[in-house]
Motif scaffolding. Structure first.
Motif, PDB file in Angstrom:
ATOM      1  N   LYS A  12      -7.151  -7.033   3.342  1.00  0.00           N
ATOM      2  CA  LYS A  12      -6.167  -7.975   2.793  1.00  0.00           C
ATOM      3  C   LYS A  12      -6.701  -8.599   1.505  1.00  0.00           C
ATOM      4  N   HIS A  13      -5.779  -9.007   0.643  1.00  0.00           N
ATOM      5  CA  HIS A  13      -6.139  -9.630  -0.626  1.00  0.00           C
ATOM      6  C   HIS A  13      -5.889 -11.127  -0.599  1.00  0.00           C
TER       7      HIS A  13
ATOM      8  N   ARG B 260      -4.360 -16.392  -2.497  1.00  0.00           N
ATOM      9  CA  ARG B 260      -3.582 -15.162  -2.513  1.00  0.00           C
ATOM     10  C   ARG B 260      -3.671 -14.500  -3.884  1.00  0.00           C
ATOM     11  N   GLU B 261      -3.728 -13.173  -3.889  1.00  0.00           N
ATOM     12  CA  GLU B 261      -3.666 -12.425  -5.141  1.00  0.00           C
ATOM     13  C   GLU B 261      -2.205 -12.102  -5.413  1.00  0.00           C
ATOM     14  N   VAL B 262      -1.769 -12.338  -6.637  1.00  0.00           N
ATOM     15  CA  VAL B 262      -0.396 -12.050  -7.025  1.00  0.00           C
ATOM     16  C   VAL B 262      -0.389 -11.184  -8.278  1.00  0.00           C
ATOM     17  N   ASP B 263       0.742 -10.461  -8.466  1.00  0.00           N
ATOM     18  CA  ASP B 263       0.884  -9.649  -9.677  1.00  0.00           C
ATOM     19  C   ASP B 263       1.454 -10.515 -10.807  1.00  0.00           C
TER      20      ASP B 263
ATOM     21  N   ASN C 201       4.384 -11.945  -7.361  1.00  0.00           N
ATOM     22  CA  ASN C 201       4.538 -11.367  -6.033  1.00  0.00           C
ATOM     23  C   ASN C 201       3.176 -11.095  -5.405  1.00  0.00           C
ATOM     24  N   GLU C 202       3.025 -11.404  -4.112  1.00  0.00           N
ATOM     25  CA  GLU C 202       1.758 -11.157  -3.422  1.00  0.00           C
ATOM     26  C   GLU C 202       1.445  -9.673  -3.393  1.00  0.00           C
ATOM     27  N   VAL C 203       0.181  -9.332  -3.570  1.00  0.00           N
ATOM     28  CA  VAL C 203      -0.282  -7.948  -3.454  1.00  0.00           C
ATOM     29  C   VAL C 203      -1.333  -7.886  -2.356  1.00  0.00           C
ATOM     30  N   GLY C 204      -1.550  -6.681  -1.827  1.00  0.00           N
ATOM     31  CA  GLY C 204      -2.577  -6.489  -0.811  1.00  0.00           C
ATOM     32  C   GLY C 204      -2.237  -7.115   0.519  1.00  0.00           C
ATOM     33  N   THR C 205      -0.945  -7.126   0.893  1.00  0.00           N
ATOM     34  CA  THR C 205      -0.556  -7.735   2.161  1.00  0.00           C
ATOM     35  C   THR C 205      -0.525  -6.733   3.310  1.00  0.00           C
TER      36      THR C 205
END
Length: 71
Positions: free
Chosen positions: A21-22, A5-8, A12-16
């Motif tokens: 999707k990220h 998962r990509e997070v900031d 927090n997850e981004v690209g959901t």
């Protein structure tokens, strides 16, 4: 590995949302390119076999993983 998962910066997850999707929830359906085994030295000269794996993540990028096996 189980998921990616990509997070900031706050975790927090981004690209959901949206079409691209990220993240991926499982690697089971991922296509991987497996590189040739190489004999390498790591750390203070320990001999190891290295195998590299590479996979596309959605349309946003790629992941590369190097696996080392020491006897």
């Amino acid at each position: 590995m189980d998921a990616l998962r990509e997070v900031d910066a706050d975790g927090n997850e981004v690209g959901t949302s949206g079409a691209v999707k990220h993240s991926i929830n499982t690697f089971a359906s991922q296509d991987f390119t497996v590189g040739d085994m190489e004999t390498v030295r790591i750390g203070s000269g320990v001999s190891a076999a290295k195998v590299s794996f590479d996979s596309t993540i959605s349309e946003i990028g790629r992941i590369g993983v190097d696996t080392y096996v020491m006897a």
